[in-house]
Design a protein around this motif. Structure first.
Motif, PDB file in Angstrom:
ATOM      1  N   LEU A   1       0.827  -1.207   0.000  1.00  0.00           N
ATOM      2  CA  LEU A   1       0.000   0.000   0.000  1.00  0.00           C
ATOM      3  C   LEU A   1       0.865   1.262   0.000  1.00  0.00           C
ATOM      4  CD1 LEU A   1      -3.004  -0.696   2.421  1.00  0.00           C
ATOM      5  CD2 LEU A   1      -3.040  -0.540  -0.059  1.00  0.00           C
ATOM      6  N   THR A   2       1.919   1.242   0.802  1.00  0.00           N
ATOM      7  CA  THR A   2       2.816   2.406   0.852  1.00  0.00           C
ATOM      8  C   THR A   2       3.537   2.580  -0.481  1.00  0.00           C
ATOM      9  OG1 THR A   2       3.152   1.978   3.208  1.00  0.00           O
ATOM     10  CG2 THR A   2       4.674   3.509   2.157  1.00  0.00           C
ATOM     11  N   GLN A   3       3.991   1.455  -1.061  1.00  0.00           N
ATOM     12  CA  GLN A   3       4.646   1.529  -2.371  1.00  0.00           C
ATOM     13  C   GLN A   3       3.701   2.126  -3.412  1.00  0.00           C
ATOM     14  OE1 GLN A   3       6.905  -2.039  -3.691  1.00  0.00           O
ATOM     15  NE2 GLN A   3       6.437  -2.864  -1.661  1.00  0.00           N
ATOM     16  N   LEU A   4       2.447   1.670  -3.399  1.00  0.00           N
ATOM     17  CA  LEU A   4       1.471   2.169  -4.365  1.00  0.00           C
ATOM     18  C   LEU A   4       1.265   3.669  -4.196  1.00  0.00           C
ATOM     19  CD1 LEU A   4      -0.743   1.820  -6.519  1.00  0.00           C
ATOM     20  CD2 LEU A   4      -2.318   1.155  -4.691  1.00  0.00           C
ATOM     21  N   LEU A   5       1.112   4.107  -2.954  1.00  0.00           N
ATOM     22  CA  LEU A   5       0.885   5.528  -2.690  1.00  0.00           C
ATOM     23  C   LEU A   5       2.032   6.376  -3.242  1.00  0.00           C
ATOM     24  CD1 LEU A   5      -0.836   7.717  -1.287  1.00  0.00           C
ATOM     25  CD2 LEU A   5       0.517   7.301   0.775  1.00  0.00           C
TER      26      LEU A   5
ATOM     27  N   LYS B   1      -8.891   1.136  -0.554  1.00  0.00           N
ATOM     28  CA  LYS B   1      -8.444   1.084   0.836  1.00  0.00           C
ATOM     29  C   LYS B   1      -7.658   2.349   1.198  1.00  0.00           C
ATOM     30  CE  LYS B   1      -6.556  -2.135   4.178  1.00  0.00           C
ATOM     31  NZ  LYS B   1      -6.150  -3.531   4.418  1.00  0.00           N
ATOM     32  N   LEU B   2      -6.788   2.792   0.293  1.00  0.00           N
ATOM     33  CA  LEU B   2      -6.010   4.012   0.548  1.00  0.00           C
ATOM     34  C   LEU B   2      -6.921   5.228   0.696  1.00  0.00           C
ATOM     35  CD1 LEU B   2      -2.894   3.628  -1.794  1.00  0.00           C
ATOM     36  CD2 LEU B   2      -2.864   3.897   0.697  1.00  0.00           C
ATOM     37  N   ASN B   3      -7.926   5.326  -0.153  1.00  0.00           N
ATOM     38  CA  ASN B   3      -8.829   6.480  -0.079  1.00  0.00           C
ATOM     39  C   ASN B   3      -9.589   6.518   1.242  1.00  0.00           C
ATOM     40  OD1 ASN B   3      -8.507   8.237  -2.230  1.00  0.00           O
ATOM     41  ND2 ASN B   3      -9.731   6.974  -3.629  1.00  0.00           N
ATOM     42  N   LYS B   4      -9.924   5.352   1.778  1.00  0.00           N
ATOM     43  CA  LYS B   4     -10.588   5.319   3.083  1.00  0.00           C
ATOM     44  C   LYS B   4      -9.648   5.813   4.184  1.00  0.00           C
ATOM     45  CE  LYS B   4     -13.226   1.771   4.103  1.00  0.00           C
ATOM     46  NZ  LYS B   4     -13.689   0.369   4.268  1.00  0.00           N
ATOM     47  N   LEU B   5      -8.340   5.520   4.031  1.00  0.00           N
ATOM     48  CA  LEU B   5      -7.363   5.966   5.024  1.00  0.00           C
ATOM     49  C   LEU B   5      -7.000   7.442   4.842  1.00  0.00           C
ATOM     50  CD1 LEU B   5      -4.962   2.868   4.904  1.00  0.00           C
ATOM     51  CD2 LEU B   5      -6.570   3.422   6.731  1.00  0.00           C
ATOM     52  N   LEU B   6      -7.008   7.911   3.586  1.00  0.00           N
ATOM     53  CA  LEU B   6      -6.574   9.283   3.276  1.00  0.00           C
ATOM     54  C   LEU B   6      -7.623  10.342   3.596  1.00  0.00           C
ATOM     55  CD1 LEU B   6      -4.862   8.627  -0.179  1.00  0.00           C
ATOM     56  CD2 LEU B   6      -3.719   9.636   1.813  1.00  0.00           C
ATOM     57  N   ILE B   7      -8.863   9.917   3.807  1.00  0.00           N
ATOM     58  CA  ILE B   7      -9.974  10.866   3.899  1.00  0.00           C
ATOM     59  C   ILE B   7      -9.764  11.929   4.979  1.00  0.00           C
ATOM     60  CG2 ILE B   7     -11.369   9.472   5.509  1.00  0.00           C
ATOM     61  CD1 ILE B   7     -13.819  10.297   3.778  1.00  0.00           C
ATOM     62  N   ASN B   8      -9.053  11.572   6.057  1.00  0.00           N
ATOM     63  CA  ASN B   8      -8.831  12.528   7.154  1.00  0.00           C
ATOM     64  C   ASN B   8      -7.483  13.248   7.057  1.00  0.00           C
ATOM     65  OD1 ASN B   8     -11.304  11.935   8.473  1.00  0.00           O
ATOM     66  ND2 ASN B   8     -10.394  10.061   9.301  1.00  0.00           N
ATOM     67  N   TYR B   9      -6.800  13.086   5.918  1.00  0.00           N
ATOM     68  CA  TYR B   9      -5.466  13.681   5.781  1.00  0.00           C
ATOM     69  C   TYR B   9      -5.372  14.614   4.575  1.00  0.00           C
ATOM     70  CZ  TYR B   9      -3.944  10.476   9.407  1.00  0.00           C
ATOM     71  OH  TYR B   9      -3.799   9.805  10.607  1.00  0.00           O
ATOM     72  N   GLY B  10      -6.494  15.213   4.207  1.00  0.00           N
ATOM     73  CA  GLY B  10      -6.481  16.239   3.168  1.00  0.00           C
ATOM     74  C   GLY B  10      -6.010  15.753   1.821  1.00  0.00           C
ATOM     75  N   THR B  11      -6.230  14.482   1.516  1.00  0.00           N
ATOM     76  CA  THR B  11      -5.745  13.917   0.250  1.00  0.00           C
ATOM     77  C   THR B  11      -6.726  12.862  -0.252  1.00  0.00           C
ATOM     78  OG1 THR B  11      -3.468  14.195   1.032  1.00  0.00           O
ATOM     79  CG2 THR B  11      -3.780  12.790  -0.887  1.00  0.00           C
ATOM     80  N   LYS B  12      -6.803  12.717  -1.568  1.00  0.00           N
ATOM     81  CA  LYS B  12      -7.559  11.599  -2.140  1.00  0.00           C
ATOM     82  C   LYS B  12      -6.967  11.224  -3.492  1.00  0.00           C
ATOM     83  CE  LYS B  12     -11.225  14.393  -4.289  1.00  0.00           C
ATOM     84  NZ  LYS B  12     -12.678  14.624  -4.367  1.00  0.00           N
TER      85      LYS B  12
ATOM     86  N   GLN C   1       1.988  14.457   4.347  1.00  0.00           N
ATOM     87  CA  GLN C   1       3.313  13.988   4.763  1.00  0.00           C
ATOM     88  C   GLN C   1       3.236  13.221   6.087  1.00  0.00           C
ATOM     89  OE1 GLN C   1       5.419  17.723   4.687  1.00  0.00           O
ATOM     90  NE2 GLN C   1       6.086  17.460   2.543  1.00  0.00           N
ATOM     91  N   GLU C   2       2.362  13.699   6.978  1.00  0.00           N
ATOM     92  CA  GLU C   2       2.143  12.983   8.242  1.00  0.00           C
ATOM     93  C   GLU C   2       1.600  11.579   7.967  1.00  0.00           C
ATOM     94  OE1 GLU C   2      -0.962  13.155  12.025  1.00  0.00           O
ATOM     95  OE2 GLU C   2      -0.747  14.928  10.734  1.00  0.00           O
ATOM     96  N   PHE C   3       0.695  11.501   7.002  1.00  0.00           N
ATOM     97  CA  PHE C   3       0.100  10.217   6.627  1.00  0.00           C
ATOM     98  C   PHE C   3       1.163   9.250   6.098  1.00  0.00           C
ATOM     99  CE2 PHE C   3      -1.735   7.423   3.396  1.00  0.00           C
ATOM    100  CZ  PHE C   3      -2.790   6.841   4.082  1.00  0.00           C
ATOM    101  N   VAL C   4       2.036   9.745   5.219  1.00  0.00           N
ATOM    102  CA  VAL C   4       3.080   8.897   4.633  1.00  0.00           C
ATOM    103  C   VAL C   4       3.997   8.339   5.718  1.00  0.00           C
ATOM    104  CG1 VAL C   4       5.091   8.856   3.106  1.00  0.00           C
ATOM    105  CG2 VAL C   4       3.012  10.055   2.399  1.00  0.00           C
ATOM    106  N   GLU C   5       4.363   9.176   6.684  1.00  0.00           N
ATOM    107  CA  GLU C   5       5.236   8.713   7.768  1.00  0.00           C
ATOM    108  C   GLU C   5       4.559   7.614   8.587  1.00  0.00           C
ATOM    109  OE1 GLU C   5       8.429   9.420   8.245  1.00  0.00           O
ATOM    110  OE2 GLU C   5       8.192  10.500   6.337  1.00  0.00           O
ATOM    111  N   LYS C   6       3.273   7.792   8.850  1.00  0.00           N
ATOM    112  CA  LYS C   6       2.543   6.766   9.604  1.00  0.00           C
ATOM    113  C   LYS C   6       2.440   5.467   8.804  1.00  0.00           C
ATOM    114  CE  LYS C   6      -0.293   9.727  12.583  1.00  0.00           C
ATOM    115  NZ  LYS C   6      -1.668  10.115  12.966  1.00  0.00           N
ATOM    116  N   MET C   7       2.275   5.599   7.489  1.00  0.00           N
ATOM    117  CA  MET C   7       2.204   4.409   6.645  1.00  0.00           C
ATOM    118  C   MET C   7       3.518   3.641   6.685  1.00  0.00           C
ATOM    119  SD  MET C   7      -0.712   3.815   5.064  1.00  0.00           S
ATOM    120  CE  MET C   7      -0.320   2.941   3.559  1.00  0.00           C
ATOM    121  N   LYS C   8       4.621   4.368   6.668  1.00  0.00           N
ATOM    122  CA  LYS C   8       5.937   3.716   6.662  1.00  0.00           C
ATOM    123  C   LYS C   8       6.181   2.925   7.945  1.00  0.00           C
ATOM    124  CE  LYS C   8       8.239   6.954   3.507  1.00  0.00           C
ATOM    125  NZ  LYS C   8       9.260   8.025   3.380  1.00  0.00           N
ATOM    126  N   THR C   9       5.532   3.346   9.034  1.00  0.00           N
ATOM    127  CA  THR C   9       5.704   2.633  10.309  1.00  0.00           C
ATOM    128  C   THR C   9       4.567   1.649  10.575  1.00  0.00           C
ATOM    129  OG1 THR C   9       4.557   4.412  11.493  1.00  0.00           O
ATOM    130  CG2 THR C   9       6.955   4.573  11.310  1.00  0.00           C
TER     131      THR C   9
END
Length: 625
Positions: A4-8, A39-50, A70-78
């Motif tokens: 998922l992170t790779q795709l994003l 799945k990504l769009n459901k996670l991104l909805i609260n992070y100002g991105t779609k 950027q906050e979202f990407v960092e959380k995804m990486k962890t």
């Protein structure tokens, strides 16, 4: 780094990238990319991105808040945001993967795809096998190669349609651009051709077309079962052609002729037809309807053979059902459970009379279709109830005027219970035919013996007497209900755990108490072969296939623990037997059962306190209204 992170990180925000390009880079299918984007769009909805998608262009990130992204990407990486799906969602995903994958999928790859362990996946696969079994599909498992779901293409599509509907019901946000676009095409074509279809059938057709598109794109087309169309309708064919033309133009896909015929069958079997459409009902449909109504009269003592409204509407319904049966098209009923609970007698009528359809077409009618048929019988029952009031003769010794006034008062106050047949001023009844009279209400004492109950009342009704009369009418109905339930036929704490063993035990138990024919048990099993007798909410109502014996009765069995009764859990069994020739009060029994089905608290009370006294108190409560 997870997929998922790779795709994003592969989706840019300044240009579009196609699903095919992404699937090649990640070595997965287009469908996997589609699911991951959801799945990504459901996670991104609260992070100002779609992630936005446009036909022919592909996917692109739309970032309205860079800091949050950027906050979202960092959380995804962890892995902070990644959560595993529940078992049902995983099951649906496995089904889609194993159907749409071009090659077999290994267990380890599937575990990685779903973020689960091998043991979890093994449990999920058991549920998958059970689920796809309803569609005559199976999992082919080859050593060193992996797994794939195989079967006829039409069954694969039916299964995918069920998955798609279930996912949409769980999350309205899953509606993709493709589904919206297909819906727009259908609305445009239907408007141009004045073609009518129900909203539920419309959404089903959108899903079927969406699946057809994706399957054709994967190189999977229908078998040659639809080239010869017996029920060819010129208008339906033209509408299907128009739909295909617009879909081919938009998605640059070529639909084979067989797919066109398949769409036409869907249209022909789901369109709205009414009496005003100049529709001709064929003689074979009419004969089937009359045979169904004859079967209902023989079994339930309800004669609908002169109900022209029912005959007409049921004939129109069977015209479409006939096509669905012949071509194995499944039409789900979103109100099936509510219909079974609210109209158990009508549903049972549909189950029994559907055997006529099986004899004609050698295809079993599904429980969803039975519920649609039950609606027609439910309306007919309600219509007939209006004519099932008690007929009353009014006897008044103070003159015609008083008699007519009393008749008017009674009709006003008790219209729910009675029909005033006539008034009578004399106590000489030699000229009265009591054949169609149920009660005599009189203001004078009657010493002559007459063949119906007599209720003495005052010439002008007062509140106290009003209550007494209502209680009398209610008590009459209540006694009719209680006649079904005898204490010697109440069986608590049954410890068996298989449906067949329970039916055998209860039939043998009844045999010790009642004079029933030797083939009673076999007729009960014959009814079970037609379709399930479970009605939901832990209740089943098995009974012989046809009326049998000299009296109607109900044996009630309560299990120590619930068991699986076909596809539903059951703990209370009403073993019903209808006397030969039918029983005119059977509707009262089903009315009580219908009210019980809707009251989970009363069901729990009987399960907790398995006594005849508890049953009586529940019946008393349910029959008070």
């Amino acid at each position: 780094m997870d997929r998922l992170t790779q795709l994003l990180l592969l989706i840019p925000d300044n240009q579009y990238v196609t699903q095919s390009q992404l699937s090649e880079q990640l070595n997965v299918t287009n469908r996997t990319i589609y699911n991951d984007v959801l799945k990504l769009n459901k996670l991104l909805i609260n992070y100002g991105t779609k992630i936005i998608s446009k036909p022919r262009l592909g996917l692109k990130l739309e970032i309205s808040n860079l800091n949050k992204y950027q906050e979202f990407v960092e959380k995804m990486k962890t892995d902070e945001l990644l959560t595993t799906d529940n078992a049902e969602v995983r099951m649906y995903k496995i089904v889609v993967y194993l159907i749409n994958s071009l090659h077999s999928i290994k267990m380890d790859d599937l575990c990685e795809e779903l973020y689960v362990s091998r043991s979890t996946l093994k449990n999920d696969l058991k549920k998958v096998r059970y689920f796809i079994g309803h569609y005559d599909l199976h999992i082919d498992h080859k050593p060193y190669e992996g797994m794939k779901i195989n079967g006829e293409e039409k069954n694969l599509r039916r299964c995918l349609a069920k998955v798609e509907r279930s996912q949409l019901m769980q999350d309205d946000n899953l509606m993709s651009y493709d589904l919206e676009d297909i819906g727009g095409i259908l609305k445009h074509v239907f408007k141009n051709h004045n073609f009518k279809i129900s909203e539920y059938a419309f959404h089903n057709l959108v899903i079927h077309l969406y699946i057809a598109l994706s399957r054709i794109q994967l190189g999977n087309i229908l078998e040659d079962n639809y080239n010869y169309i017996e029920h060819h309708n010129e208008k339906d064919y033209i509408v299907a052609e128009s739909i295909i033309t617009e879909l081919e133009d938009k998605y640059e896909v070529v639909f084979p002729k067989n797919e066109l015929n398949y769409i036409m069958i869907h249209l022909s079997s789901k369109k709205i037809i009414t009496e005003q459409n100049n529709t001709v009902v064929s003689s074979d449909i009419y004969e089937i309807v009359i045979s169904m109504l004859k079967e209902i009269n023989n079994t339930f003592h309800f004669d609908f053979r002169h109900d022209f409204d029912l005959i007409t509407l049921l004939s129109l319904h069977l015209m479409l059902l006939k096509i669905r049966l012949i071509y194995d098209l499944r039409f789900e009923n979103p109100l099936k459970d509510q219909i079974r609970e609210s109209y158990p007698l009508a549903y049972e009528m549909a189950s029994i009379s559907s055997e006529i359809l099986y004899e004609k077409y050698r295809k079993r009618v599904t429980s969803d279709e039975m519920a649609y048929i039950a609606l027609h019988f439910g309306v007919a029952i309600e219509r007939q109830k209006k004519t099932n009031k008690k007929n009353v003769l009014i006897v008044c010794g103070t003159g015609r005027g008083t008699a007519e006034l009393l008749a008017y008062q009674l009709q006003e106050k008790y219209s729910k219970y009675i029909n005033v047949i006539k008034t009578h001023e004399s106590i000489d009844f030699s000229d009265i035919d009591f054949k169609n009279i149920d009660y005599v209400l009189t203001t004078v004492h009657i010493s002559e013996t007459i063949p119906v109950p007599i209720i003495e009342i005052k010439p002008f009704l007062i509140d106290e007497q009003d209550i007494i009369l209502k209680d009398y009418f209610k008590a009459d109905y209540k006694n009719l209900i209680l006649n079904y339930f005898a204490p010697e036929l109440f069986i608590p704490n049954i410890s068996l755990d298989k449906k067949e063993d329970i039916l055998n035990f209860m039939c043998e138990f009844v045999k010790q108490k009642k004079n029933i024919p030797d083939n009673f048990h076999e007729l009960v099993l014959e009814r079970e072969r037609i379709g399930s007798t479970s009605f939901g909410n832990y209740i089943a109502i098995p009974h012989p296939y046809k009326p049998i014996g000299e009296e109607s009765f109900v044996a009630i069995g309560v299990l120590e623990n619930p068991i699986l009764w076909d596809s539903e859990m059951v703990q209370i069994i009403f073993l019903l037997s209808m006397q030969e020739g039918g029983n005119e009060h059977l509707q009262l029994f089903y009315k009580i059962v219908s009210r019980l089905l809707k009251n989970k608290n009363l069901i729990s009370m009987l399960i907790r306190n398995q006594s005849y006294e508890q049953l009586l108190s529940i019946i008393e409560l349910l029959s008070n209204n």
